[in-house]
Structure formats: structure tokens, C-alpha cells
Motif scaffolding. Structure first.
Motif, PDB file in Angstrom:
ATOM      1  N   ASN A  45       0.974  -1.355   0.021  1.00 21.88           N
ATOM      2  CA  ASN A  45      -0.058   0.113  -0.080  1.00 21.88           C
ATOM      3  C   ASN A  45       1.115   1.263  -0.088  1.00 21.88           C
ATOM      4  O   ASN A  45       0.565   2.248  -0.717  1.00 21.88           O
ATOM      5  CB  ASN A  45      -0.785  -0.052   1.340  1.00 21.88           C
ATOM      6  N   PRO A  96      -8.199   7.559 -11.597  1.00 24.09           N
ATOM      7  CA  PRO A  96      -9.298   6.681 -11.032  1.00 24.09           C
ATOM      8  C   PRO A  96     -10.177   5.896 -11.840  1.00 24.09           C
ATOM      9  O   PRO A  96     -10.537   4.917 -11.760  1.00 24.09           O
ATOM     10  CB  PRO A  96     -10.059   7.861 -10.407  1.00 24.09           C
ATOM     11  N   THR A 140      -7.997   2.893 -13.024  1.00 22.61           N
ATOM     12  CA  THR A 140      -8.053   2.060 -11.684  1.00 22.61           C
ATOM     13  C   THR A 140      -9.287   1.326 -11.669  1.00 22.61           C
ATOM     14  O   THR A 140      -9.414   0.111 -11.300  1.00 22.61           O
ATOM     15  CB  THR A 140      -7.845   2.980 -10.275  1.00 22.61           C
ATOM     16  N   TRP A 200     -10.175  -5.461  -5.843  1.00 20.57           N
ATOM     17  CA  TRP A 200     -10.772  -4.304  -5.317  1.00 20.57           C
ATOM     18  C   TRP A 200     -10.090  -3.668  -3.941  1.00 20.57           C
ATOM     19  O   TRP A 200     -10.081  -2.521  -3.577  1.00 20.57           O
ATOM     20  CB  TRP A 200     -12.187  -4.325  -5.082  1.00 20.57           C
ATOM     21  N   ASP A 201      -9.303  -4.499  -3.410  1.00 19.75           N
ATOM     22  CA  ASP A 201      -8.653  -4.345  -1.942  1.00 19.75           C
ATOM     23  C   ASP A 201      -7.562  -3.189  -2.213  1.00 19.75           C
ATOM     24  O   ASP A 201      -7.782  -2.292  -0.867  1.00 19.75           O
ATOM     25  CB  ASP A 201      -8.115  -5.537  -1.683  1.00 19.75           C
ATOM     26  N   LYS A 202      -7.006  -2.622  -3.156  1.00 24.25           N
ATOM     27  CA  LYS A 202      -6.286  -1.813  -3.165  1.00 24.25           C
ATOM     28  C   LYS A 202      -6.693  -0.345  -3.843  1.00 24.25           C
ATOM     29  O   LYS A 202      -5.765   0.349  -3.969  1.00 24.25           O
ATOM     30  CB  LYS A 202      -4.794  -2.012  -3.659  1.00 24.25           C
ATOM     31  N   VAL A 203      -7.985  -0.209  -4.474  1.00 24.74           N
ATOM     32  CA  VAL A 203      -8.229   0.682  -5.219  1.00 24.74           C
ATOM     33  C   VAL A 203      -8.497   1.991  -4.339  1.00 24.74           C
ATOM     34  O   VAL A 203      -7.728   2.844  -4.994  1.00 24.74           O
ATOM     35  CB  VAL A 203      -9.681   0.119  -5.641  1.00 24.74           C
ATOM     36  N   TRP A 204      -8.886   1.877  -2.983  1.00 22.12           N
ATOM     37  CA  TRP A 204      -8.562   3.186  -2.375  1.00 22.12           C
ATOM     38  C   TRP A 204      -7.489   3.911  -2.128  1.00 22.12           C
ATOM     39  O   TRP A 204      -7.336   5.183  -2.136  1.00 22.12           O
ATOM     40  CB  TRP A 204      -9.474   2.924  -1.082  1.00 22.12           C
ATOM     41  N   VAL A 205      -6.454   3.082  -2.149  1.00 21.83           N
ATOM     42  CA  VAL A 205      -4.950   3.449  -2.157  1.00 21.83           C
ATOM     43  C   VAL A 205      -4.820   4.199  -3.207  1.00 21.83           C
ATOM     44  O   VAL A 205      -4.115   5.300  -3.281  1.00 21.83           O
ATOM     45  CB  VAL A 205      -3.892   2.277  -1.729  1.00 21.83           C
ATOM     46  N   TYR A 206      -4.985   3.586  -4.552  1.00 20.67           N
ATOM     47  CA  TYR A 206      -4.669   4.179  -5.700  1.00 20.67           C
ATOM     48  C   TYR A 206      -5.504   5.687  -5.764  1.00 20.67           C
ATOM     49  O   TYR A 206      -4.960   6.796  -6.448  1.00 20.67           O
ATOM     50  CB  TYR A 206      -5.232   3.435  -6.920  1.00 20.67           C
ATOM     51  N   LEU A 207      -6.729   5.668  -5.453  1.00 23.64           N
ATOM     52  CA  LEU A 207      -7.499   6.923  -5.553  1.00 23.64           C
ATOM     53  C   LEU A 207      -7.006   7.813  -4.650  1.00 23.64           C
ATOM     54  O   LEU A 207      -6.789   9.268  -5.185  1.00 23.64           O
ATOM     55  CB  LEU A 207      -8.932   6.661  -5.248  1.00 23.64           C
ATOM     56  N   LEU A 208      -6.676   7.346  -3.470  1.00 28.76           N
ATOM     57  CA  LEU A 208      -6.169   8.523  -2.427  1.00 28.76           C
ATOM     58  C   LEU A 208      -4.743   9.076  -3.054  1.00 28.76           C
ATOM     59  O   LEU A 208      -4.619  10.361  -2.957  1.00 28.76           O
ATOM     60  CB  LEU A 208      -6.081   7.856  -1.127  1.00 28.76           C
TER      61      LEU A 208
END
Length: 245
Positions: free
Chosen positions: A3, A68, A71, A81-89
Motif C-alpha cells: 500500500n 481513477p 484504476t 478491489w482491495d487496493k483501489v482506495w490506495v490508488y484513488l487517495l
């Protein structure tokens, strides 16, 4: 990829992308810039080179999504989907950082953004340096443009993964940068081709708070279009790719 690596890679890569992109828009737009009024082709290539520099820099850490919509399309394709939020942030933080860096590069030009004594010119509205503005304000038409243009970005990116030679040669980012140039030249006329929610939203937030003289509005009434349109386009590209390939 951890992450931490993903976050750092996306911050750095997206910051480079936006610094180049907002920078070329500032170069073409602002008075007292040596590149002033050099035109749409220059803008399209400036953004394309931003993709090239940002993607190659971020690739070892995060794969260099920088967007995004990309992604989202990849997540729909792979089901991961588990790392999508890290990419977006990382993408949002990087987009805001890149906008600030572009502002600092052109600090003197931004500070001079006011009517000069004896000059017939009005101050330059600066939002177009940071975010997109439609040429004809029609939310439905603008949304359709962004959806189609984003499919034209994300679907080829997904398909490039099937071309073994691109991955082995390391030229994928080069091809994607040329794709972005082509989208700008061919599909960018109606809305300015956001095709990236972070690219539009992050700099728009920064524009709201920067102390630019006579900067004009940040146009928050339109801001949903270059966010929703690319997200829909990225999702559709992922679905089309799954169905066709």
C-alpha cells in the motif's frame, strides 16, 4: 506492491502529470509567458508528455495508473478491489500537489494576472489552466463526451496488456502518452477532455484556494461532469473488455 509503494508512486506520478498538464495550459494562457497563444496542439502534446513522465516514474512502485478511471477499469477487469482506495487517495493527493507545483512555476505570471495600467486586456480567467471548461455548456452532451473519450482511453490501455511485445519492450507508457495526445486532438474540443476525475477535481480544489488575482470562478456547478463521466467511461471500458476479450 505494498500500500505504501502504491500511494507514493501514484502521488509522485500524478503530481508530475498535473504539473506538466497545468503547466502547459499556463504557458499557453497567461500573459508574460513565452509560449502564450501557442495553441491546442501544444496543449495536447504537453499533457501527453505529462502522462509519459508520470507513468514511467510511477510504474516501478504502483504500475502508474494516475487516473481513477483507469484504476476502476482494471478493478472491474481483474476483480481485485482491495487496493483501489490506495490508488484513488494517491491520485487525488498527487493531482493537488501537481497543481500547486505548476502554480509555483508560473508564480510571477499568476501574480501579474490583473489589468495592467494602459493595457486594453482583461485579466485572464485561470480555471482553464487547472480544470476543464466545456466549450458549449450542455451537461448531458458534456457527460456523453467524457464517457466516450474515457472509454477511448481505458479500453486500449486494457487491451495493451494483451500485446506481449509492449510489456517486454517497456514502451507501454509511451504508447499511452501518444493515445492521450490523440484523444486531445480528436475528442478534446467539446469539453477539454478531462478523462480523469483526479486530474480535474484535485486542481479545481487547489484553484479554489490559491491566491490568484482576478482568478474568476472555480465553476463547482460543472465539476460533477468531469468526475462522473470518466468514472462511467472507465467502468464501461472494463465491462466491454471483459465481454469482448
Amino acid at each position: 506492491m505494498s500500500n505504501g509503494d502504491i500511494f507514493v508512486g501514484e502521488v509522485i506520478g500524478t503530481a508530475i502529470l498535473i504539473m506538466f498538464g497545468a503547466g502547459v495550459c499556463a504557458a499557453v494562457t497567461l500573459r508574460h509567458s513565452k509560449a502564450r497563444a501557442s495553441g491546442w496542439v501544444v496543449i495536447a502534446f504537453g499533457w501527453g508528455m505529462g502522462v509519459l513522465a508520470g507513468a514511467y516514474t510511477a510504474a516501478p512502485l504502483s504500475g502508474g495508473h494516475l487516473n481513477p478511471a483507469v484504476t476502476l477499469g482494471i478493478a472491474i477487469d481483474t476483480g481485485k478491489w482491495d487496493k483501489v482506495w490506495v490508488y484513488l487517495l494517491g491520485q487525488m493527493v498527487g493531482a493537488m500537489l501537481g497543481a500547486v507545483l505548476a502554480y509555483l512555476v508560473y508564480l510571477a505570471q499568476f501574480q501579474a494576472n490583473e489589468r495592467e495600467e494602459g493595457s486594453p486586456e482583461e485579466p485572464t480567467a485561470t480555471l482553464g489552466i487547472f480544470s476543464t471548461i466545456p466549450e458549449i455548456r450542455n451537461p448531458i452532451a458534456n457527460l456523453i463526451t467524457e464517457i466516450i473519450a474515457t472509454i477511448a482511453l481505458v479500453l486500449p490501455i486494457l487491451a495493451f496488456g494483451l500485446t506481449k511485445g509492449l510489456g517486454e519492450s517497456g514502451t507501454t507508457a509511451l504508447i499511452v502518452s501518444l493515445l492521450v495526445v490523440g484523444i486531445g486532438l480528436s475528442l478534446g474540443g467539446p469539453t477539454g477532455y478531462a478523462i480523469n476525475p483526479a486530474r480535474d477535481l484535485g486542481p479545481r480544489i487547489v484553484h479554489t484556494f490559491l491566491p490568484i488575482p482576478n482568478k474568476g470562478t472555480s465553476d463547482w456547478g460543472y465539476a460533477w461532469v468531469p468526475v462522473v463521466g470518466p468514472l462511467i467511461g472507465g467502468a464501461l471500458a472494463g465491462l466491454i473488455y471483459n465481454a469482448a476479450f
